[in-house]
Design a protein around this motif. Structure first.
Motif, short mmCIF file in Angstrom:
data_model
loop_
_atom_site.label_atom_id
_atom_site.label_comp_id
_atom_site.label_asym_id
_atom_site.label_seq_id
_atom_site.Cartn_x
_atom_site.Cartn_y
_atom_site.Cartn_z
N GLN A 198 13.08 -0.69 13.20
CA GLN A 198 12.74 -1.18 11.88
C GLN A 198 11.26 -0.97 11.59
O GLN A 198 10.87 -0.61 10.47
N ALA A 199 10.42 -1.18 12.60
CA ALA A 199 8.97 -0.98 12.41
C ALA A 199 8.68 0.48 12.11
O ALA A 199 7.85 0.79 11.24
N LEU A 200 9.35 1.40 12.81
CA LEU A 200 9.11 2.82 12.55
C LEU A 200 9.50 3.17 11.13
O LEU A 200 8.77 3.89 10.43
N SER A 201 10.62 2.66 10.66
CA SER A 201 11.04 2.92 9.28
C SER A 201 10.01 2.40 8.29
O SER A 201 9.64 3.08 7.33
N TYR A 203 6.78 1.81 8.81
CA TYR A 203 5.51 2.55 8.90
C TYR A 203 5.65 3.96 8.32
O TYR A 203 4.70 4.49 7.77
N ARG A 204 6.83 4.54 8.44
CA ARG A 204 7.05 5.85 7.81
C ARG A 204 6.99 5.70 6.29
O ARG A 204 6.43 6.56 5.59
N ASP A 205 7.56 4.62 5.77
CA ASP A 205 7.47 4.37 4.32
C ASP A 205 6.02 4.15 3.91
O ASP A 205 5.58 4.62 2.85
N LEU A 206 5.28 3.44 4.76
CA LEU A 206 3.88 3.17 4.46
C LEU A 206 3.08 4.47 4.43
O LEU A 206 2.20 4.65 3.57
N TYR A 240 -2.56 -3.40 3.40
CA TYR A 240 -2.03 -2.09 3.78
C TYR A 240 -1.15 -2.21 5.03
O TYR A 240 -0.10 -1.55 5.13
N TRP A 241 -1.54 -3.06 5.97
CA TRP A 241 -0.77 -3.24 7.20
C TRP A 241 0.34 -4.28 7.07
O TRP A 241 0.94 -4.68 8.06
N THR A 300 -7.20 2.09 12.40
CA THR A 300 -6.31 3.07 13.04
C THR A 300 -5.43 3.72 11.98
O THR A 300 -4.95 3.05 11.06
N SER A 301 -5.17 5.00 12.12
CA SER A 301 -4.39 5.71 11.11
C SER A 301 -2.91 5.34 11.22
O SER A 301 -2.41 5.02 12.31
N ILE A 302 -2.23 5.38 10.10
CA ILE A 302 -0.79 5.12 10.09
C ILE A 302 -0.05 6.17 10.92
O ILE A 302 0.97 5.88 11.56
N LYS A 303 -0.56 7.40 10.93
CA LYS A 303 0.05 8.46 11.73
C LYS A 303 0.05 8.09 13.22
O LYS A 303 1.05 8.31 13.93
N THR A 304 -1.03 7.49 13.69
CA THR A 304 -1.11 7.07 15.08
C THR A 304 -0.06 6.02 15.40
O THR A 304 0.60 6.06 16.44
N ARG A 305 0.12 5.07 14.49
CA ARG A 305 1.12 4.01 14.73
C ARG A 305 2.54 4.59 14.71
O ARG A 305 3.39 4.19 15.52
#
Length: 553
Positions: A198-201, A203-206, A240-241, A300-305
């Motif tokens: 769920q977190a990956l989904s 953060y991908r939306d973010l 943002y987070w 930290t970048s969203i890409k990193t997360r």
């Protein structure tokens, strides 16, 4: 047999003969003898003709294609558009598992389906096998992991594959048109997997929404109660987070003030609480103060997360079968904590200190077999060479001050003053048990090649730090005596820990009547006890290797 069926059969038989003559004929994998005997020629030709983009002997040798068709009555199953659409949708959902849908041919499936239906029966059979191959490959990766951990984890000592696919259930789900249910069942049924997914989904939306300006560098930390333009930047980054309500007023929190008149420059109690939640999710000291470490995490970048989540979903697939074992001891290296699941289901957790980046704590699968009470410490050669010898050369009295004795390899004590410390030769250094011994009162031992163990420590203050990669590779446990007491009790030992500690004897070895499974794992993103996903520092720089392998087709 109808005339059209006879024609198709004849065409496919010719294909088999041509492929065999060219030396292209391959054998079905993992098929029962009965399934091999009864597979129709159309399915055989598809197995032969389907091209392999990867090495079939390695990458896909586990795929039980023939077994699948045995369970569906030797019928082709991907011959209607609705079922193909359901497969495409399910494969697209792999993105939330951290996998790449295009690696499973999702972009070509619909076009290939249409093309096969404009051709003969052989082409339709080839498409059918290709779709089934994509399904089984995806389910295998969702259940067991895409990668072989032996290839990407230094020193991995566990099995690379622990579960075979439930082919009968998969076949039933396909025939019922419920493809997504097959994927849902294949995913690890452990409490950590769904929050990670769920977190990956999220953060991908973010990531698709774009970013906001970073929180600016400051000479001094930003503290609760201050009023500053940087507070607005802080509110934006936390929003943002995923922290709600920080850029608009909360009428319940400010009943006497009109929303539009709120000063967003004020570091108020609501913002402080949001900062503490953010710090808790990043294993930082939860003081509400925005210092250097908190600023780094904020920026930290969203890409990193997203990449972290992908890597740790893969790790989560590797460890799922192991975590189903009870009782067990689980050491979360990058999370600086451990957990003991007792035979009665009770969970006991504790802070730990792990190896530094110079002396990493390895990934280990083993069993706790014995305890050593009042242990002496024989210093490992690396510590002697890198830490102790330089100090002895500077201060000849160092060993005496630390209570360390010199022992030759015959076990005899040697006078330290007689040793040439520029070239000491074959000696060992040993520190007797006692209040200053680094191992404390008890050591929990388990077979491994790295000479690593869990142990007590007199340096209790280290457990209060937020970053605890400080040891020489072994794992120091806060509350080690309590853990040892439970291990003795839960395995039916007749020994009492306190009685052993209070004797004058040292190096008392106590074998556990029952061995307790233990695993040390490295996870840089993982849910906490409340299910909130936490992000950890990649202290050993291990994520990139796994990410690179995941990105390869």
């Amino acid at each position: 047999m109808h005339e059209t069926q006879r024609q198709s059969q004849s065409t496919i038989t010719k294909c088999i003969g041509m492929l065999a003559a060219c030396g292209v004929l391959t054998f079905m994998v993992n098929a029962p003898a009965s399934a091999q005997q009864t597979l129709p020629v159309s399915t055989q030709s598809a197995l032969i003709a389907l091209p392999n983009t990867q090495n079939p002997a390695e990458a896909e040798k586990r795929l039980p294609l023939a077994e699948f068709y045995h369970h569906v009555g030797q019928k082709l199953v991907w011959q209607d558009s609705a079922r193909v659409d359901a497969l495409v949708d399910a494969l697209q959902g792999l993105a939330d598992d951290g996998l790449t849908p295009s690696h499973y041919g999702v972009g070509e499936l619909k076009a290939d389906f249409q093309q096969s239906h404009s051709q003969d029966a052989a082409a339709q059979a080839v498409f059918d096998l290709g779709a089934t191959r994509a399904l089984l490959k995806a389910l295998d990766h969702v259940q067991n992991g895409k990668l072989n951990p032996h290839d990407v984890v230094p020193g991995w000592d566990g099995p690379s594959r622990l579960k075979t696919l439930p082919v009968a259930g998969i076949a039933q789900a396909v025939m019922q048109g419920d493809i997504e249910q097959a994927f849902a069942r294949a995913r690890p049924q452990r409490p950590y997997y769904s929050p990670l997914r769920q977190a990956l989904s999220a953060y991908r939306d973010l990531a698709a929404q774009g970013s906001v300006p970073s929180f600016p560098p400051r000479e001094k930390a930003l503290r609760p109660g201050e009023r500053d333009d940087d507070v607005v930047a802080l509110r934006r980054r936390l929003t943002y987070w995923g922290e709600p309500g920080l850029l608009v007023g909360n009428p319940e929190a400010y009943p006497q003030v009109r929303i539009e008149e709120l000063d967003l420059r004020e570091f108020d109690a609501e913002l402080e609480a949001a900062v503490k939640r953010f710090q808790r999710r990043h294993l930082l000291e939860t003081d509400g103060v925005v210092g250097r470490k908190t600023r780094q995490a904020l920026n930290t970048s969203i890409k990193t997360r997203v990449e972290q989540l992908r890597v740790n979903l893969e790790r989560g697939r590797w460890v799922a079968p192991w975590l189903a074992r009870e009782p067990h001891v689980w050491v979360d290296i990058a999370g600086y904590r451990m957990e003991y699941v007792r035979p009665n289901g009770e969970r006991w957790s504790s802070h730990i200190v792990v190896g530094s980046s110079r002396r990493e704590t390895p990934v280990i699968h083993s069993e706790i077999t014995r305890l050593t009470v009042n242990p002496s410490w024989t210093l490992p050669p690396t510590i002697v060479r890198e830490d102790i010898l330089p100090k002895v050369r500077q201060n000849p009295d160092y060993l005496a001050e630390q209570g360390i004795t010199v022992i030759n390899y015959s076990g005899e004590v040697v006078d330290a003053s007689e040793i040439d410390w520029a070239s000491p030769g074959n000696i060992m250094l040993r520190q007797p048990s006692g209040s200053s011994n680094p191992l404390g009162d008890v050591v929990m031992r388990f077979p491994n090649n790295a000479m690593v163990y869990l142990h007590d420590t007199p340096a209790k203050g280290l457990f209060g730090r937020d970053r605890r990669a400080l040891s020489s590779g072994c794992v120091r446990v806060e509350g080690a005596r309590e853990l040892a007491r439970m291990l003795l009790q839960d395995t039916g030992s007749r020994y009492q820990l306190n009685a052993l500690i209070n004797t004058s004897r040292s190096d008392i070895n106590v074998n556990l009547p029952r061995h307790i499974p233990l695993a040390l794992h490295y996870l840089t993103t993982w849910p906490d006890d409340e299910g909130d996903v936490t992000f950890r520092e990649d202290i050993y720089r291990r994520d990139d290797r796994i990410l690179s392998a995941l990105n390869q087709r």
